[in-house]
Design an enzyme around this catalytic site. Sequence first.
Site, PDB file in Angstrom:
ATOM      1  N   TYR A 139      39.231  36.613  29.427  1.00  0.00           N
ATOM      2  CA  TYR A 139      38.903  36.181  28.057  1.00  0.00           C
ATOM      3  C   TYR A 139      37.514  36.688  27.664  1.00  0.00           C
ATOM      4  CZ  TYR A 139      37.586  33.219  24.126  1.00  0.00           C
ATOM      5  OH  TYR A 139      37.138  32.769  22.906  1.00  0.00           O
ATOM      6  N   HIS A 142      40.630  40.025  37.285  1.00  0.00           N
ATOM      7  CA  HIS A 142      39.683  39.082  37.897  1.00  0.00           C
ATOM      8  C   HIS A 142      39.049  39.662  39.168  1.00  0.00           C
ATOM      9  CE1 HIS A 142      40.376  35.534  35.400  1.00  0.00           C
ATOM     10  NE2 HIS A 142      41.580  36.039  35.227  1.00  0.00           N
ATOM     11  N   GLU A 162      36.764  38.422  40.877  1.00  0.00           N
ATOM     12  CA  GLU A 162      36.294  37.360  41.774  1.00  0.00           C
ATOM     13  C   GLU A 162      37.355  36.853  42.737  1.00  0.00           C
ATOM     14  OE1 GLU A 162      36.948  37.166  38.630  1.00  0.00           O
ATOM     15  OE2 GLU A 162      37.768  35.225  38.041  1.00  0.00           O
ATOM     16  N   ASP A 202      25.770  16.528  52.873  1.00  0.00           N
ATOM     17  CA  ASP A 202      24.779  16.605  51.795  1.00  0.00           C
ATOM     18  C   ASP A 202      23.572  15.704  52.056  1.00  0.00           C
ATOM     19  OD1 ASP A 202      26.722  18.195  50.763  1.00  0.00           O
ATOM     20  OD2 ASP A 202      27.440  16.731  49.298  1.00  0.00           O
TER      21      ASP A 202
END
Length: 511
Positions: A84, A169, A171, A227
């Site tokens: 897009y 794409h 990626e 984390d």
Amino acid sequence: MDKHQTIVVLDFGGQYNQLIARRVRDLGVYTELLPYSTSVEKMKEINPIGIILTGGPNSVFTKDALVCDKEIFNLGIPMLGICYGAQLLAFQTGGDVASATTKEYGKCEIEYSDCPLFEGINKTNICWMSHTDYVSKLGKGFEIVGKTATCPIAAYGNTERKLYGVQFHPEVVHTQNGTEILKNFLYRVCGAKGDWTMKGFVKNQINALKAKIGNKKVLCAMSGGVDSAVAATLLYRAVGENLTCVFVDHGLLRKYEAEQVMKVFRDEQGMNVIKIDAEKRFLSRLEGVTEPEKKRKIIGEEFIRVFEEFGKTIGKVDYLVQGTIYPDVVESGFGKAALIKSHHNVGGLPSVIDFKEIIEPLRDLFKDEVRKVGTELGLDEEIVMRQPFPGPGLAIRIIGNVTKEKLDLLRDADYIMREEIAKNGLNREIWQYFAALTNMQSVGVMGDMRTYDYAVALRAVTSVDAMTADFARIPYDVLSRISNRIVNEVKGVNRVLYDITSKPPATIEME
Ligand code: XMP
């Protein structure tokens, strides 16, 4: 903090947008994923070396088409439009877009021409397409640099203005040399230096945290997860003794988990970790509760109460550390997410601790970067490669009411499963694997005796982000060994089941 070069990834709502940002980071360039509506002023302030316009579900010519601030196209910053994004870039620079009658989806052969984007890669290649609309005409100064049998403008560029668009794409792994194409855009087109490394991040963060915090007091809630462990270690390197960590053992942890946290962080790292033993109070509040959401709520509330009481003993702190990471920032900022389960971790702390400011040292990092930072800081693979573990712990892996007996039984079964998965080298490829206790008892036979015992369910899934998942294809002989060991070694279990549902329609956890 030293300023590093930035690539802005403008998000038009496509499914691979975080993936694009992660790929760019992997290539050594810092990215920020920003909403398509980001203003030109904000863009000027960030002053990126390049902008990537992502894919998205819209059409450029519908009334509600997502269009970024048009001034952004005039900043003279190199751009790469993907899917897009390629259509939008063409449309905004004097080209045109048309709608095909059928969608082109999947791998296809592509011919590239000479252009900086495709330097060093085979000119006849394979790419991954997923589109209905296509670029039908280019503006002045643009030329076609890639075509397929069905898509005559599969890639285009304006070398002078450093504007490029690819309908496919780059990626996704199905596009051959996709990483090289992104790398070419970053290094050949945008002039990236590759100044984003986790080594640099650690050094910068420690210096910045030192300068900011000085001699003030910092509090960090540790959950044992990656984390909070990495955030706490980073803080410890910056402020040492001025950091206090609090770790609540709610009795719903896996076998040896609490011991491991204390061993690694208090004994080995020398950090000031306070462990709060809260098993009894959590179990007494959970007694007889069977409804999943009610269990989650009770655990969340009890966490807050424990912190509240702890807060009274510690008094006012200057800084509170949170292990927020970049996907949390992106997802909350972009306002997505539907409530299927009320997830929670240790996020209740800010509401009950008296503090001046929150510090989120990992808020710019993706999960794989957090793991790399952990490794940089010298944490063991066992800690940094940990699979996700939910805040409510084993309580949501026991269907129905939770008791100490059931928890102990589940801990033993789960430990066996984890041990066997690791022994067989499957721990890296499986996203999450654990045992759960069904509420079902059934008839079995052991020796010559009839048994009426519990069924343990094994759950193991592959996933990239936990939003969707598929059950892992564990070899039968590994499953067989896990099953044998569990029924032989864990008293009270006479049946082992393997959960072969994907997500959706199931979820990863049982409750
Ligand atoms: P579900 O079961 O919704 O899980 O498919 C998706 C991922 O989220 C984890 N999970 C949680 N993590 N607090 C957390 O920190 C929670 O309450 C919670 N519930 C689920 C789950 O382990 C999986 O990785």
